[in-house]
Design an enzyme around this catalytic site. Structure first.
Site, PDB file in Angstrom:
ATOM      1  CG  ASN A 171      -0.285   0.024   2.522  1.00  0.00           C
ATOM      2  OD1 ASN A 171       0.927  -0.154   2.600  1.00  0.00           O
ATOM      3  ND2 ASN A 171      -1.041   0.206   3.588  1.00  0.00           N
ATOM      4  CB  CYS A 172       4.439   1.879   0.009  1.00  0.00           C
ATOM      5  SG  CYS A 172       5.702   3.102  -0.350  1.00  0.00           S
ATOM      6  CG  ASP A 173       0.939   6.830  -2.018  1.00  0.00           C
ATOM      7  OD1 ASP A 173       0.037   5.968  -2.154  1.00  0.00           O
ATOM      8  OD2 ASP A 173       0.768   7.909  -1.412  1.00  0.00           O
TER       9      ASP A 173
END
Length: 116
Positions: A10-12
């Site tokens: 879920n890290c951009d």
């Protein structure tokens, strides 16, 4: 061509890296070290190429939440122990391509790596 992308789903920045690889039709294996963990042998292999200073993400909230005693005088062995217990401390993404480690993401760096 062997490509493994390590990080947290879920890290951009991870999303940008995965999108770039997809757009350039580069197959990769994704290793979510938040879910699957990270073993000492992998960390030692990475640390043979990059320093623990470069591998640890000191800008993230995980680092800032550490006790100051954990942050001080961080040598390689202490860094390995911290990264195993707190994988969010590892910079993202870590791209392993042809046994070489590449930290972080930018389109320009991926073009240089893959020659796209």
């Amino acid at each position: 061509m062997s490509v493994t992308l390590y990080g947290i789903k879920n890290c951009d920045t991870m999303k940008k890296a995965m999108q770039w690889l997809k757009e350039h039709h580069i197959d990769y294996v994704f290793h979510d070290y938040k879910k699957a963990g990270i073993d000492v042998a992998t960390l030692r292999g990475w640390l043979a190429q990059v320093s623990h200073e470069d591998l640890i993400n000191r800008r993230g909230t995980t680092w800032r939440k550490l006790d100051p005693a954990q942050q001080e005088n961080l040598d390689q062995e202490r860094a390995i122990a911290l990264m195993q217990t707190q994988p969010s401390l590892i910079k993202r993404p870590v791209l392993v391509h042809e046994q070489n480690i590449h930290l972080g993401y930018s389109a320009d760096s991926y073009v240089a790596i893959f020659g796209e």
